[in-house]
Structure formats: C-alpha cells, structure tokens
Scaffold this motif. Structure first.
Motif, PDB file in Angstrom:
ATOM      1  N   THR A 232      30.838 -72.508  71.269  1.00 47.70           N
ATOM      2  CA  THR A 232      29.794 -72.527  70.249  1.00 47.70           C
ATOM      3  C   THR A 232      28.446 -71.992  70.725  1.00 47.70           C
ATOM      4  O   THR A 232      27.512 -71.902  69.942  1.00 47.70           O
ATOM      5  CB  THR A 232      29.592 -73.961  69.728  1.00 47.70           C
ATOM      6  OG1 THR A 232      29.286 -74.808  70.852  1.00 47.70           O
ATOM      7  CG2 THR A 232      30.835 -74.465  69.023  1.00 47.70           C
ATOM      8  N   GLU A 233      28.334 -71.674  72.027  1.00 44.37           N
ATOM      9  CA  GLU A 233      27.070 -71.147  72.563  1.00 44.37           C
ATOM     10  C   GLU A 233      27.346 -70.263  73.773  1.00 44.37           C
ATOM     11  O   GLU A 233      28.324 -70.463  74.480  1.00 44.37           O
ATOM     12  CB  GLU A 233      26.125 -72.285  72.935  1.00 44.37           C
ATOM     13  CG  GLU A 233      26.694 -73.214  73.985  1.00 44.37           C
ATOM     14  CD  GLU A 233      25.891 -74.487  74.163  1.00 44.37           C
ATOM     15  OE1 GLU A 233      25.453 -74.736  75.291  1.00 44.37           O
ATOM     16  OE2 GLU A 233      25.716 -75.217  73.183  1.00 44.37           O
ATOM     17  N   PRO A 234      26.490 -69.294  74.026  1.00 46.75           N
ATOM     18  CA  PRO A 234      26.730 -68.396  75.162  1.00 46.75           C
ATOM     19  C   PRO A 234      26.610 -69.129  76.498  1.00 46.75           C
ATOM     20  O   PRO A 234      25.915 -70.146  76.592  1.00 46.75           O
ATOM     21  CB  PRO A 234      25.650 -67.327  75.015  1.00 46.75           C
ATOM     22  CG  PRO A 234      24.655 -67.857  74.066  1.00 46.75           C
ATOM     23  CD  PRO A 234      25.305 -68.945  73.269  1.00 46.75           C
ATOM     24  N   PRO A 235      27.288 -68.612  77.522  1.00 46.82           N
ATOM     25  CA  PRO A 235      27.213 -69.238  78.844  1.00 46.82           C
ATOM     26  C   PRO A 235      25.779 -69.240  79.387  1.00 46.82           C
ATOM     27  O   PRO A 235      25.006 -68.329  79.119  1.00 46.82           O
ATOM     28  CB  PRO A 235      28.113 -68.368  79.715  1.00 46.82           C
ATOM     29  CG  PRO A 235      28.972 -67.628  78.769  1.00 46.82           C
ATOM     30  CD  PRO A 235      28.194 -67.489  77.496  1.00 46.82           C
ATOM     31  N   ALA A 236      25.470 -70.269  80.159  1.00 50.97           N
ATOM     32  CA  ALA A 236      24.137 -70.421  80.734  1.00 50.97           C
ATOM     33  C   ALA A 236      24.076 -69.934  82.173  1.00 50.97           C
ATOM     34  O   ALA A 236      23.185 -70.305  82.921  1.00 50.97           O
ATOM     35  CB  ALA A 236      23.723 -71.892  80.660  1.00 50.97           C
TER      36      ALA A 236
END
Length: 131
Positions: A106-110
C-alpha cells in the motif's frame, strides 16, 4: 503475524513462486515490472483448481482445468473464460534482515532500490484477502 514468501531477489516476472496463505489456499508470488512483488491467489475462481505458475506473453497465467487465463497485474480472467471473477491479490510487506518493515503493498518502500534485493517478502495475517 507474517508468513514468509521468500527473498525479493528470487522472485521472477515469468515464473511464479507457490506459497500457502493464512487460509491454507495456494497463492503465487511474481516480481512486477516495477521490481515490487505481485502476490495473487492461485485458486481459480471458476471451480477452485490451482492455476499454473508460468506467465505467457500477454502477462497471464492459465487455469488448466477449463482454460481460463488470468492477468497477473489485474487478476481479471480473459473474455469468454469459464471463470468470471478475478483472482484476488494479497497484501505484502518487505522486511530487511533485522526484521523491520521497509515497504508495503500500500506504500512505496522506505529504503533505496539498492537495498531491496536483500529484503524478504511476507504476507501479513490481518490483510490477507479472501479467495
């Protein structure tokens, strides 16, 4: 709270890796065009057969029981297929070697792309979709 699918570096765009989800259903893991995992149910929505793991030139996997093809990006069956419903996708998380979550479906890698190869793909128990 997680089931390990495998190292991100070992996922392939053309050959899926089978694994079992929290409901004991077969699923497949692929590497998407963006380098991120694609996790999709391997249980055909027609009669429940297990779909094949090889992706054809159109980006589809085959259910050999009654010849339905499913797009791995959308889950949608081909027009006119016996299967009418798409294969559901499963949520995933990426963890580094220390076990820290560094990315989610649900979110790009950090983390930088150079560090992603060392990450492992997991499915979280609380967000597994029904198939």
């Amino acid at each position: 709270a997680y089931i390990a699918v495998g190292p991100l570096a070992q996922l392939d765009a053309k050959k899926g890796r089978y694994f079992i989800d929290y409901e004991m259903r077969p699923a497949l893991a692929f590497k998407g065009d963006d380098g991120m995992p694609i996790l999709i149910s391997a249980k055909c929505t027609h009669l429940g057969c297990t779909v094949a793991s090889e992706v054809n030139d159109q980006g589809q996997i085959l259910c050999p029981c009654h010849v339905s093809y499913f797009d791995i990006r959308t889950g949608a069956p081909n027009p006119g297929a016996p299967a009418k419903a798409p294969l559901p996708h499963l949520d995933w998380v990426l963890m580094d070697a220390a076990g820290a979550v560094v990315g989610r479906s649900t979110e790009p890698p950090a983390v930088p792309a150079s560090e992603l190869a060392a990450c492992t793909v997991y499915i979280p128990k609380r967000t597994t979709e029904e198939a």
